[in-house]
Design a protein around this motif. Structure first.
Motif, PDB file in Angstrom:
ATOM      1  N   UNK A  78       0.824  -1.200   0.000  1.00 44.91           N
ATOM      2  CA  UNK A  78       0.000   0.000   0.000  1.00 44.91           C
ATOM      3  C   UNK A  78       0.865   1.258   0.000  1.00 44.91           C
ATOM      4  N   UNK A  79       0.445   2.237  -0.815  1.00 43.75           N
ATOM      5  CA  UNK A  79       1.059   3.566  -0.807  1.00 43.75           C
ATOM      6  C   UNK A  79      -0.067   4.563  -0.547  1.00 43.75           C
ATOM      7  N   UNK A  84      -2.826  14.127  -3.812  1.00 38.03           N
ATOM      8  CA  UNK A  84      -1.936  13.630  -4.877  1.00 38.03           C
ATOM      9  C   UNK A  84      -0.455  13.689  -4.522  1.00 38.03           C
ATOM     10  N   UNK A  85      -0.136  14.004  -3.266  1.00 43.74           N
ATOM     11  CA  UNK A  85       1.264  14.016  -2.828  1.00 43.74           C
ATOM     12  C   UNK A  85       1.508  12.791  -1.949  1.00 43.74           C
ATOM     13  N   UNK A 112      -5.753   9.049  -0.895  1.00 45.45           N
ATOM     14  CA  UNK A 112      -5.775   7.973  -1.880  1.00 45.45           C
ATOM     15  C   UNK A 112      -4.872   6.846  -1.395  1.00 45.45           C
ATOM     16  N   UNK A 113      -5.374   5.635  -1.502  1.00 48.08           N
ATOM     17  CA  UNK A 113      -4.580   4.450  -1.205  1.00 48.08           C
ATOM     18  C   UNK A 113      -4.395   3.693  -2.513  1.00 48.08           C
TER      19      UNK A 113
END
Length: 184
Positions: A78-79, A84-85, A112-113
């Motif tokens: 996962x990120x 959006x950074x 966001x993942x």
């Protein structure tokens, strides 16, 4: 036809539709998406969110966990991103989500993942709103607590405080006419 006759005809028609298998049911059918089916440990599969991010609102100073659940083989990594950074990896990130501790208004935004493995990637996003509840604010410097007992309300019990703000003072020069001197 009378009202009673119309009502009976309507009931008869709706009852026959309910028993007719070709008429679709009004009740929504809940089905799992094909990608959400259990992934065999031996079968390779791209990442799939079985629990996506959901929009949330929290007050300043509170903790919140943005939860996700992802399937895939090999196990997806996962990120996390905010607006959006990329967020730097930390112990606040785990396979089940992202912890945001002691939220501040600057923590608000689009989170966001991104789950990825060698077979692909999947993305889930949601908005986090952080509401400033005014807690933990310090008094402005010009407001000072009054500690004199005679200014405390009579009969007050427990902890109470009275605050006093110095009045705004405007100075006028004798050469400049003050608004209150123009009495006509």
């Amino acid at each position: 036809m009378s009202k009673v006759g119309l009502l009976q005809a309507f009931r008869k028609a709706t009852m026959s539709q309910a028993s007719d298998p070709s008429t679709p049911s009004r009740r929504a059918k809940v089905t799992k998406p094909a990608a959400a089916k259990a992934v065999s440990p031996d079968e390779p599969a791209p990442p799939c969110f079985v629990r996506k991010l959901r929009k949330a609102a929290v007050g300043t100073g509170c903790d919140i966990r943005l939860r996700v659940s992802v399937l895939g083989n090999p196990e997806p990594k996962l990120r996390w991103y905010r607006n959006k950074r990329p967020l730097p990896p930390s112990e606040a990130q785990d396979p089940g989500g992202l912890w945001i501790r002691d939220c501040r208004t600057c923590d608000a935004g689009l989170y966001t993942c991104v789950a990825s493995n060698t077979l692909g990637e999947a993305t889930s996003s949601a908005v986090l709103a952080v509401m400033d509840l005014g807690e933990g604010r310090r008094l402005p410097q010009h407001i000072v607590p009054v500690k004199a007992p005679e200014l405390m309300s009579e009969g007050a019990r427990g902890k109470s405080a009275t605050y006093w703000a110095p009045p705004d003072t405007t100075w006028y020069s004798p050469a400049v006419s003050h608004p209150s001197t123009n009495l006509a």
